[in-house]
Write a protein that holds these residues in place. Structure first.
Motif, mmCIF file in Angstrom:
data_model
loop_
_atom_site.group_PDB
_atom_site.id
_atom_site.type_symbol
_atom_site.label_atom_id
_atom_site.label_comp_id
_atom_site.label_asym_id
_atom_site.label_seq_id
_atom_site.Cartn_x
_atom_site.Cartn_y
_atom_site.Cartn_z
ATOM 1 N N MET A 1 22.308 58.171 -65.343
ATOM 2 C CA MET A 1 22.886 56.860 -65.512
ATOM 3 C C MET A 1 21.828 55.766 -65.340
ATOM 4 S SD MET A 1 25.991 56.638 -66.297
ATOM 5 C CE MET A 1 27.469 56.001 -65.635
ATOM 6 N N ARG A 2 20.997 55.953 -64.330
ATOM 7 C CA ARG A 2 19.981 54.925 -64.079
ATOM 8 C C ARG A 2 18.991 54.848 -65.232
ATOM 9 N NH1 ARG A 2 17.685 56.476 -58.573
ATOM 10 N NH2 ARG A 2 16.077 55.031 -59.216
ATOM 11 N N LEU A 3 18.614 56.005 -65.768
ATOM 12 C CA LEU A 3 17.687 56.017 -66.897
ATOM 13 C C LEU A 3 18.327 55.360 -68.115
ATOM 14 C CD1 LEU A 3 14.998 56.831 -68.144
ATOM 15 C CD2 LEU A 3 15.988 59.080 -68.618
ATOM 16 N N SER A 4 19.573 55.675 -68.369
ATOM 17 C CA SER A 4 20.288 55.073 -69.488
ATOM 18 C C SER A 4 20.367 53.555 -69.333
ATOM 19 C CB SER A 4 21.692 55.674 -69.585
ATOM 20 O OG SER A 4 22.420 55.051 -70.601
ATOM 21 N N ARG A 5 20.705 53.125 -68.152
ATOM 22 C CA ARG A 5 20.796 51.688 -67.874
ATOM 23 C C ARG A 5 19.429 51.031 -68.064
ATOM 24 N NH1 ARG A 5 22.431 51.745 -62.604
ATOM 25 N NH2 ARG A 5 24.288 52.818 -63.310
ATOM 26 N N ARG A 6 18.379 51.703 -67.605
ATOM 27 C CA ARG A 6 17.033 51.141 -67.731
ATOM 28 C C ARG A 6 16.606 51.041 -69.195
ATOM 29 N NH1 ARG A 6 13.611 48.700 -68.732
ATOM 30 N NH2 ARG A 6 11.556 48.457 -67.848
ATOM 31 N N LEU A 7 16.940 52.050 -69.994
ATOM 32 C CA LEU A 7 16.582 52.024 -71.411
ATOM 33 C C LEU A 7 17.343 50.938 -72.166
ATOM 34 C CD1 LEU A 7 16.200 55.788 -72.240
ATOM 35 C CD2 LEU A 7 14.418 54.044 -72.155
#
Length: 125
Positions: free
Chosen positions: A1-7
């Protein structure tokens, strides 16, 4: 989730919702699609996809056209402006990943590539 949000922070157009951006990405990557097929790819209902397509068309990122084989079908196609947003987003995301990827060890890179394949398979189920 954090990676998706960051992207998502690397998108070229922050005004697009996640669903609008995803639909634009499908049309950009797959070529002209019917709204029904786009709904299938996104796993949403056709009326929901129609609303998303309306928003993208209002922003000038896609256009609707009649299908050459059946005038009753509507095909959506990405515009030059929509394609430019997708290219710039890919460029930004690639740069973000490259900067972080170079800090990984060769073993970590290989592991990440394998994990990427597995995650893609999970997402496609």
């Amino acid at each position: 989730m954090r990676l998706s949000r960051r992207l998502r922070q690397e998108r070229a157009d922050a005004e697009l919702s996640a669903s609008q951006f995803s639909a634009l990405g499908w049309v950009s990557g797959e070529g002209p699609l019917t709204i029904g097929r786009l709904a299938e790819l996104e796993r949403v209902t056709p009326p929901s996809m129609n609303r998303t397509v309306n928003c993208l068309a209002d922003k000038g990122l896609i256009v609707r056209e009649g299908a050459p084989d059946d005038g009753r079908k509507v095909i959506v196609r990405v515009t030059d402006e929509g394609e430019a947003i997708m290219r710039e987003t890919r460029r930004r995301r690639d740069a973000w990943f490259a900067k972080r990827f170079e800090k990984l060890t060769p073993d970590e890179r290989a592991l990440l590539l394998k994990a990427g394949d597995l995650l893609r398979r999970l997402a496609d189920q």
